[in-house]
Design an enzyme around this catalytic site. Structure first.
Site, PDB file in Angstrom:
ATOM      1  CG  ASP A 324      83.624  48.245  21.481  1.00 46.27           C
ATOM      2  OD1 ASP A 324      82.447  48.596  21.627  1.00 46.27           O
ATOM      3  OD2 ASP A 324      83.962  47.382  20.648  1.00 46.27           O
ATOM      4  CD  GLU A 520      79.583  43.292  19.657  1.00 50.28           C
ATOM      5  OE1 GLU A 520      80.734  43.263  20.072  1.00 50.28           O
ATOM      6  OE2 GLU A 520      78.792  44.216  19.914  1.00 50.28           O
TER       7      GLU A 520
HETATM    8  C1  BGC Z   1      80.869  46.771  19.423  1.00 47.97           C
HETATM    9  C2  BGC Z   1      81.096  48.046  18.643  1.00 47.97           C
HETATM   10  C3  BGC Z   1      79.899  48.947  18.751  1.00 47.97           C
HETATM   11  C4  BGC Z   1      79.541  49.173  20.201  1.00 47.97           C
HETATM   12  C5  BGC Z   1      78.330  50.057  20.400  1.00 47.97           C
HETATM   13  C6  BGC Z   1      80.365  47.054  20.808  1.00 47.97           C
HETATM   14  O1  BGC Z   1      79.991  45.886  21.477  1.00 47.97           O
HETATM   15  O2  BGC Z   1      82.067  46.040  19.470  1.00 47.97           O
HETATM   16  O3  BGC Z   1      81.386  47.749  17.305  1.00 47.97           O
HETATM   17  O4  BGC Z   1      80.168  50.155  18.084  1.00 47.97           O
HETATM   18  O5  BGC Z   1      79.298  47.951  20.828  1.00 47.97           O
HETATM   19  O6  BGC Z   1      77.159  49.380  20.131  1.00 47.97           O
HETATM   20  C1  BGC Z   2      74.263  46.342  23.128  1.00 46.18           C
HETATM   21  C2  BGC Z   2      75.309  46.509  22.065  1.00 46.18           C
HETATM   22  C3  BGC Z   2      76.628  46.256  22.652  1.00 46.18           C
HETATM   23  C4  BGC Z   2      76.669  44.932  23.390  1.00 46.18           C
HETATM   24  C5  BGC Z   2      77.994  44.748  24.033  1.00 46.18           C
HETATM   25  C6  BGC Z   2      74.376  44.980  23.757  1.00 46.18           C
HETATM   26  O1  BGC Z   2      73.429  44.839  24.754  1.00 46.18           O
HETATM   27  O2  BGC Z   2      73.008  46.505  22.572  1.00 46.18           O
HETATM   28  O3  BGC Z   2      75.300  47.799  21.521  1.00 46.18           O
HETATM   29  O4  BGC Z   2      77.576  46.281  21.623  1.00 46.18           O
HETATM   30  O5  BGC Z   2      75.632  44.832  24.325  1.00 46.18           O
HETATM   31  O6  BGC Z   2      77.966  43.977  25.178  1.00 46.18           O
END
Ligand code: BGC
Ligand code: BGC
Length: 630
Positions: A324, A520
């Site tokens: 990840d 998230e």
């Molecule tokens: C998320 C993933 C995602 C990745 C890429 C992460 O923060 O947990 O689900 O695929 O970012 O954007």
């Molecule tokens: C990105 C996401 C990633 C997340 C995790 C964001 O800035 O756009 O893809 O999952 O950071 O920290």
């Protein structure tokens, strides 16, 4: 005597030679039946070609294959793609092509990156990865399908497969060949901000629909130029973290659940949280993403038991594991030791958005010092190359650039029609005692209230155009209000006020309430509350005395409080995506509701976590599987 001795010698050397031959064959021979059993044979089938290529590779080229950089972090001339032999590039949730977020610019960005990778000595094409998690959801103009929480309520694996087939097609139309989906999480506590990324709280339903999603994305042959590589995530236990163990906000309080710790014993984490991986593997899934969460205190990205012991050895996964986003940083220790721990645990490719050069340098030095054994590097690269061969990326006759003819499919009427059907089938009618639904053909005026009734961004939810999602006209689509206006009988007038004013005198009000988009890290909640502005709009409608239907737009069941008793009818619409007509179809009865809850709907947060397997499951407001019709 001499003859006897020669005969023995011959025999011994034969046996020795045989053993050597056997030894060499053992991995392939032993892997094959296991791979067939697990649905992974399409990947190991390429091992002879893979090993030939691997034998030609330098350490730099191998380390490069294991590195995944974020497209927006690359130098303008993209020289790191060939300079570092990058195996993959991705786009994060907030990362668009420049100059603009258009199908054209996405495609050109892909082509430029691909062309750059073909400049390398061995001409190994890059894989481009993106979070196409409910349609090609970063791209303005793409069809946005309902989130998984909604698809779970359809209980329709065929439809889920079709939704993912069309998603694959729209992704391919921009050249991109890899999505970080499906999410086969099995959320056990809906206060978790990623609950909506899961099909259900029920492992069996997740396993069924997760496999359907992989089938839709990958098809039956990874080399199909109209399909894309899938990635089952997040392995394992992301939906099973213990309340209070979540990742702390930057210099702030601890998030309750997201990226927390799972304390289940192995049989239980397998039974609840790994069923979707078993079914995805059988379907031939080529990649798996380990989770940000930990299991009994060990981060998944550092867990040899999870990545090598269970996933690769026991389950027979033959594809590659992609970390990840910056996940290695969460492993205790400095970056060098994080890399050592993770790669040795079984990580094959690492998502290092900006620190990719440092990663490359450190992994190379770890390999040179033997702290990461060459056999581990070779295993990782073999797995990555297997996937690339299986996808036809290594076929010299194949044009690896985007097929521009596919562009017309992005957001096409045909795809939107399937999305509309998915919306119809995902709506769950929770209450209709006063038979307010379907909307009577004789109604003179329907009054619609709530900002979510006329907002594409709100109805699409998180992971839409931007990472967290946002309210507003973020992309093309039909709002619920537009859908209703088009769906009602010609004698019915549809009026609208976001704040709920002006209802008096209408025959019926439709009040849209719910949550605002989140994703998230920002979606955990302690109260599962409905947005305050929405409640104010509802109060205004209530004061008018007009009978009303409540439509809930949310990523999960929310606490309805007295709405459960006061509303004449209640419909859970989840986050349906761009096709708001699907909601109107159910409200007007063009489509009779068929959706069944894939998550238990609680009365209060005090009951949580509450699932079909909980002791107090019977105390739910609406149990798992509940759903009325007309
Ligand atoms: C998320 C993933 C995602 C990745 C890429 C992460 O923060 O947990 O689900 O695929 O970012 O954007
Ligand atoms: C990105 C996401 C990633 C997340 C995790 C964001 O800035 O756009 O893809 O999952 O950071 O920290």
């Amino acid at each position: 005597m001499k003859n006897w001795f020669a005969a023995v010698l011959a025999l011994v050397s034969l046996v020795v030679a045989g053993t050597v031959v056997l030894r060499q064959q053992v991995p392939v021979e032993a892997a094959a039946p296991q791979a067939a059993k697990t649905g992974q044979a399409a990947l190991t089938a390429f091992d002879p070609q893979v090993d030939k290529l691997l034998a030609q590779m330098t350490l730099d080229e191998k380390v490069g294959q294991m590195t995944q950089a974020e497209q927006g972090e690359l130098p303008k001339d993209l020289s790191d793609v060939d300079g570092l032999f990058l195996g993959s590039v991705f786009s994060g949730g907030n990362s668009d092509p420049s100059p603009a977020n258009t199908v054209q610019d996405w495609t050109e960005m892909y082509d430029r990156l691909m062309a750059r990778s073909l400049k390398t000595r061995l001409k190994i094409p890059i894989l481009f990865g993106i979070d196409a998690v409910h349609g090609h959801s970063n791209v303005v103009g793409a069809t946005i399908f309902p989130h998984n929480v909604a698809l779970g309520a359809t209980r329709n694996a065929k439809l889920v497969e079709e939704v993912h087939r069309l998603t694959a097609l729209e992704v391919r139309a921009t050249g991109i060949q890899w999505t970080f989906a499906p999410c086969v999480t099995v959320p056990q506590d809906i206060r978790w901000g990623r609950a909506y990324e899961g099909f259900s709280e029920d492992p069996a339903l997740v396993a069924e629909l997760g496999a359907a999603a992989v089938r839709g994305l990958q098809g039956t042959n990874l080399a199909d130029p109209l399909r894309i590589l899938a990635c089952a995530k997040h392995f394992a236990g992301d939906g099973g973290t213990v309340w209070g163990t979540g990742r702390p906000e930057a210099n702030g309080p601890r998030r309750p659940l997201d990226q927390g710790d799972v304390t289940l014993d192995e049989p239980d984490i397998k039974r609840i949280h790994m069923q979707g991986y078993i079914s995805a593997l059988k379907q031939g899934v080529g990649t798996i993403m380990p989770s940000y969460n930990s299991w009994k205190g060990v981060k998944a990205s550092a867990s040899e038991r999870l990545l090598t012991g269970i996933l690769k050895k026991e389950m027979g996964f033959e594809g590659f594991v992609i970390s990840d986003y910056n996940a290695l940083d969460d492993i205790p220790g400095d970056f060098r030791s994080d890399i050592k721990t993770s790669i040795n645990a079984g990580m094959d490719m690492v998502m290092v958005p900006s620190k990719y050069k440092e990663f490359y340098r450190l992994l190379k030095s770890l390999a040179e010092s033997g702290e990461v054994p060459m056999a581990r590097i070779d295993d990782a690269v073999r797995r990555i190359l297997r996937v690339k061969f299986a996808m036809g990326l290594m076929d010299p006759k194949r044009n690896q650039l985007a097929d521009r003819k596919l562009q017309a499919s992005v957001g096409s009427a045909e795809h939107r029609a399937v999305a509309r059907q998915a919306v119809r089938e995902s709506l769950v009618l929770l209450k209709n005692d006063k038979k307010l639904l379907p909307i009577a053909a004789t109604a003179k005026r329907i009054h619609v209230a709530g900002v979510g009734a006329n907002d594409i961004g709100i109805q699409a939810g998180g992971w839409t155009i931007t990472w967290q999602g946002q309210a507003g006209p973020v992309t093309k689509g039909t709002t619920i209000l537009d859908g209703l206006k088009a769906a009602v009988k010609s004698g019915t007038n549809v009026t609208y006020a976001a704040d709920g004013s002006g209802a008096a005198g209408a025959d019926l009000a439709v009040v849209v309430v719910g949550e605002r988009p989140y994703a998230e890290m920002f979606g955990d909640t302690t109260d599962l509350a409905i947005n305050k502005d929405d409640l104010a709009a509802l109060a205004a409608v209530k004061a008018s005395g007009v009978p009303y239907v409540v439509v809930v737009l949310s990523g999960r069941p929310v606490i309805l409080g007295d709405i459960a008793t006061s509303a004449g009818a209640i419909v859970a619409a989840w986050w349906p995506g761009t096709e708001g007509q699907g909601v109107a179809d159910v409200l007007t009865g063009t489509y009779k509701p068929t959706g069944k809850l894939a998550f238990t709907w609680p009365k209060s947060v005090a009951q949580l976590p509450l699932n079909k397997q909980s002791k107090n499951a019977a105390e739910a407001l609406y149990p798992f599987g509940f759903g009325l019709s007309y």
